[in-house]
Design an enzyme around this catalytic site. Sequence first.
Site, PDB file in Angstrom:
ATOM      1  N   ASP A  12       0.828  -1.312   0.037  1.00 42.02           N
ATOM      2  CA  ASP A  12      -0.114   0.010  -0.137  1.00 42.02           C
ATOM      3  C   ASP A  12       1.075   1.099   0.020  1.00 42.02           C
ATOM      4  O   ASP A  12       1.629   1.674   0.983  1.00 42.02           O
ATOM      5  CB  ASP A  12      -0.917   0.064   1.516  1.00 42.02           C
ATOM      6  CG  ASP A  12      -1.670   1.072   1.511  1.00 42.02           C
ATOM      7  OD1 ASP A  12      -1.641   2.219   0.486  1.00 42.02           O
ATOM      8  OD2 ASP A  12      -2.557   1.231   2.381  1.00 42.02           O
ATOM      9  N   TYR A 229       1.886   0.938  14.979  1.00 45.76           N
ATOM     10  CA  TYR A 229       0.954   0.721  13.973  1.00 45.76           C
ATOM     11  C   TYR A 229       1.040   1.650  12.633  1.00 45.76           C
ATOM     12  O   TYR A 229       0.956   2.525  12.881  1.00 45.76           O
ATOM     13  CB  TYR A 229      -0.647   1.241  14.529  1.00 45.76           C
ATOM     14  CG  TYR A 229      -1.844   1.014  13.602  1.00 45.76           C
ATOM     15  CD1 TYR A 229      -2.028  -0.295  13.108  1.00 45.76           C
ATOM     16  CD2 TYR A 229      -2.254   1.992  12.956  1.00 45.76           C
ATOM     17  CE1 TYR A 229      -3.091  -0.510  12.125  1.00 45.76           C
ATOM     18  CE2 TYR A 229      -3.304   2.008  12.124  1.00 45.76           C
ATOM     19  CZ  TYR A 229      -3.985   0.762  11.694  1.00 45.76           C
ATOM     20  OH  TYR A 229      -4.660   0.521  10.722  1.00 45.76           O
ATOM     21  N   LYS A 232      -2.771  -2.586   8.024  1.00 44.66           N
ATOM     22  CA  LYS A 232      -2.838  -3.972   7.968  1.00 44.66           C
ATOM     23  C   LYS A 232      -2.081  -4.496   7.043  1.00 44.66           C
ATOM     24  O   LYS A 232      -1.542  -3.832   5.916  1.00 44.66           O
ATOM     25  CB  LYS A 232      -4.455  -4.434   7.796  1.00 44.66           C
ATOM     26  CG  LYS A 232      -4.903  -4.906   9.320  1.00 44.66           C
ATOM     27  CD  LYS A 232      -4.023  -5.762  10.335  1.00 44.66           C
ATOM     28  CE  LYS A 232      -4.478  -6.293  11.385  1.00 44.66           C
ATOM     29  NZ  LYS A 232      -3.789  -6.487  12.358  1.00 44.66           N
TER      30      LYS A 232
HETATM   31  C1  F6R Z   1      -5.712   1.389   7.321  1.00 47.86           C
HETATM   32  C2  F6R Z   1      -7.194   1.319   7.832  1.00 47.86           C
HETATM   33  C3  F6R Z   1      -7.781   2.354   8.131  1.00 47.86           C
HETATM   34  C4  F6R Z   1      -7.121   3.585   9.109  1.00 47.86           C
HETATM   35  C5  F6R Z   1      -8.158   4.517   9.431  1.00 47.86           C
HETATM   36  C6  F6R Z   1      -7.683   5.494  10.353  1.00 47.86           C
HETATM   37  O1  F6R Z   1      -5.252   0.085   6.925  1.00 47.86           O
HETATM   38  O2  F6R Z   1      -7.567   0.146   8.182  1.00 47.86           O
HETATM   39  O3  F6R Z   1      -9.129   1.965   8.879  1.00 47.86           O
HETATM   40  O4  F6R Z   1      -6.686   2.785   9.981  1.00 47.86           O
HETATM   41  O5  F6R Z   1      -8.943   5.246   8.233  1.00 47.86           O
HETATM   42  O6  F6R Z   1      -6.539   6.199   9.411  1.00 47.86           O
HETATM   43  P1  F6R Z   1      -5.778   7.481  10.093  1.00 47.86           P
HETATM   44  O7  F6R Z   1      -5.272   7.092  11.668  1.00 47.86           O
HETATM   45  O8  F6R Z   1      -4.523   7.554   9.243  1.00 47.86           O
HETATM   46  O9  F6R Z   1      -6.818   8.709   9.923  1.00 47.86           O
HETATM   47 MG    MG Z   2      -4.121   2.140   3.317  1.00 49.15          MG
HETATM   48 MG    MG Z   3      -4.710  -2.273   2.522  1.00 50.11          MG
END
Ligand code: F6R
Ligand code: MG
Ligand code: MG
Length: 367
Positions: A12, A229, A232
């Site tokens: 990604d 973190y 994923k």
């Molecule tokens: C990314 C994912 C999303 C983000 C979420 C929050 O793999 O699963 O659910 O974790 O959109 O993203 P931030 O913290 O960057 O705003």
């Molecule tokens: Mg992403």
């Molecule tokens: Mg992804």
Amino acid sequence: MEKITLSVIKADVGGFVGHSSVHEDLKAVAREKLAEAVKAGTLVDFFVANAGDDINLIMTHRRGVDNPEIHQLAWQTFEAATKVAERLKLYGAGQDLLANAFSGNIRGMGPGVAEMEFYERPSEPVIVFMADKTEPGAWNLPLYKMFADPFNTAGLVIDPKMHDGFSFEVYDLIENKRITFSIPEEIYDLLVFIGAPGRYCIKSVHSRTTGDIGAVSSTERLNQMAGKYVGKDDPVCIVRTQNGMPAVGEALEPFAQPHLVAGWMRGSFHGPLIPSAMKDATPTRFDGPPRVVALGFQLANGHLGQPMDFFADQAFDRARQTALEIADYLRRLGPFEPHRLPLEEMEYSTLPLVMKKLTGRFEPIKK
Ligand code: F6R
Ligand code: MG
Ligand code: MG
């Protein structure tokens, strides 16, 4: 005859919009890079796919697994896509490229890798499974059903080429150890471990009749590699089918009953894995639910040809409906387990930062 290697390397490097999909310009630049590599003789063929916000480089070549040139090609392709993502200000541009520079092997540097080398059979149908919003253990249940469960795979009972079973190589991703089980004798032992997909993952499956590789998965854990973190892992898995391996329909069948996987919203929630056509693998609701795409290729002297987008078929419509019903039910639990992952699996999420702020507020309970 020379062996062929099928390498699927994914990352990604920027989502469009948010964490939903891959911008067409990123796929275009990836195609350009890989086309150059075909011209230069590094690759035999390639196909650039995506599942949600992950770019999947599906490549064939004659250089074997863990080849530095192939890994470097993938790394440089992701770097080129990152540049485009930065220009377009896509979300999380360059996110999975954890290292500053390539150093010999892409494993451990952020992207996920599944590779297998084999002699191409007279006909070689393969399926590349690609998931978004989940972790490598998501393949445990479907791989078990494909290669070990006679209720899923009729060939285990009625095909003499499958009747001797398969060996399963399982990785312990916490202690970095591996173990191999002979199936069917050791099914119960295997299930002790792969029933815990957050830690134990099926890395590969081999035929006990021929010794041939049947499946391989990516087992990279992004958050462990980064120490925090990031996102994923969104794993991939290659499965060879037919003639001593599960039939195409036996390899697809496990996804007709969507199972629960970890990785929805913020990598922190369980959700159903929805089989999706590639064009429909665009996580939206609560940044999901998790998706799986299955592209079939009929290899011809290393050439991939056109992919068959299996889950576009109406036979998976009911699975999608079931998955959406499961999603409705789970969402009602909001931030409660078991929708939210258990605490130990939240270690690499942003939750510990919130908990840390409150540690001083805890007082001993008097007896
Ligand atoms: C990314 C994912 C999303 C983000 C979420 C929050 O793999 O699963 O659910 O974790 O959109 O993203 P931030 O913290 O960057 O705003
Ligand atoms: Mg992403
Ligand atoms: Mg992804």
